[in-house]
Design a protein around this motif. Structure first.
Motif, short mmCIF file in Angstrom:
data_model
loop_
_atom_site.label_atom_id
_atom_site.label_comp_id
_atom_site.label_asym_id
_atom_site.label_seq_id
_atom_site.Cartn_x
_atom_site.Cartn_y
_atom_site.Cartn_z
N ARG A 23 53.49 33.56 42.50
CA ARG A 23 52.24 33.50 43.26
C ARG A 23 51.04 33.17 42.37
O ARG A 23 49.91 33.15 42.83
N GLY A 24 51.31 32.94 41.08
CA GLY A 24 50.24 32.53 40.17
C GLY A 24 49.22 33.61 39.89
O GLY A 24 48.08 33.31 39.55
N ALA A 25 49.62 34.86 39.98
CA ALA A 25 48.70 35.96 39.72
C ALA A 25 48.69 36.30 38.23
O ALA A 25 49.60 35.93 37.49
N ASP A 26 47.66 37.02 37.81
CA ASP A 26 47.55 37.39 36.40
C ASP A 26 48.06 38.79 36.12
O ASP A 26 48.07 39.23 34.98
N ALA A 27 48.47 39.50 37.16
CA ALA A 27 49.00 40.85 37.01
C ALA A 27 49.85 41.19 38.23
O ALA A 27 49.68 40.58 39.30
N ILE A 28 50.74 42.14 38.05
CA ILE A 28 51.54 42.63 39.18
C ILE A 28 50.64 43.53 40.01
O ILE A 28 50.03 44.47 39.50
N ARG A 29 50.54 43.22 41.29
CA ARG A 29 49.72 44.01 42.22
C ARG A 29 50.63 44.71 43.22
O ARG A 29 51.82 44.41 43.31
N SER A 30 50.05 45.58 44.00
CA SER A 30 50.85 46.34 44.97
C SER A 30 51.56 45.43 45.96
O SER A 30 52.69 45.69 46.36
N GLU A 31 50.93 44.31 46.33
CA GLU A 31 51.58 43.41 47.28
C GLU A 31 52.80 42.73 46.66
O GLU A 31 53.76 42.40 47.36
#
Length: 184
Positions: A23-31
């Motif tokens: 998902r191209g995020a910079d950190a693991i999030r709750s979603e």
């Protein structure tokens, strides 16, 4: 704490990193944890979600609907900052490629590990608390799900709340399912 995780709960964490990257995020999030949770088959968490008539496809669609956040350059441009000009000035002061040597340039990853953001850390902390409260000597997918249902766990909690997944009902379902597994 990770040693107390069941194999399936560990799989959730590993899959969450893949979700973050995809998902191209910079950190693991709750979603990302939630998207990973619904992709691990044959878990108590999935049984609980099924009890609320929530399918993995529903959850994944909801996570997809969150979309992506605007890029840094778009966000900075919206307030009048030209990222190319900032890069030029930094390289002029610190040498060519100076920004490429930072942790941020590596996507926030340190030693190949993706960091957890505040909401994902909170989910994990609350998963441990849920396991302790239920007097379980392990952390399973069911505890991760219960951890997500607390109000301070960000997008995962909002997605589950929108699907009418209620924490107190989910906890009772977990207790019954665990009791049934021990009896059977």
């Amino acid at each position: 704490m990770f040693e107390r995780f069941t194999a399936k709960a560990r799989d959730v964490v590993i899959r969450a990193q893949a979700e973050d990257i995809a998902r191209g995020a910079d950190a693991i999030r709750s979603e990302h944890l939630l998207a990973a949770l619904v992709q691990v088959p044959d878990t108590i968490a999935l049984m609980v979600l099924t009890g609320f008539s929530v399918t993995p496809a529903d959850v994944l669609a909801d996570v997809d609907a969150l979309g992506t956040t605007p890029s840094d350059s778009e966000a900075l441009a919206s307030i009048g900052i030209d990222l190319d000009e900032v890069r030029r000035q930094v390289e002029e002061a610190f040498g060519p490629g100076a920004l490429d040597r930072t942790m941020a340039a590596r996507g926030g990853r340190k030693n190949g590990r993706t960091p957890f953001d505040r909401t994902a850390k909170k989910v994990m902390e609350l998963a441990l608390r849920e396991a302790i409260a239920l007097k379980h000597n392990y952390i399973g997918t069911e505890h991760i799900l219960l951890g997500m249902l607390h109000s301070e766990t960000g997008a995962a909690q909002r997605i589950l709340a929108a699907r009418n997944v209620q924490q107190h009902v989910a906890r009772v379902m977990v207790e019954e399912l665990v009791r049934g597994k021990r009896a059977g």
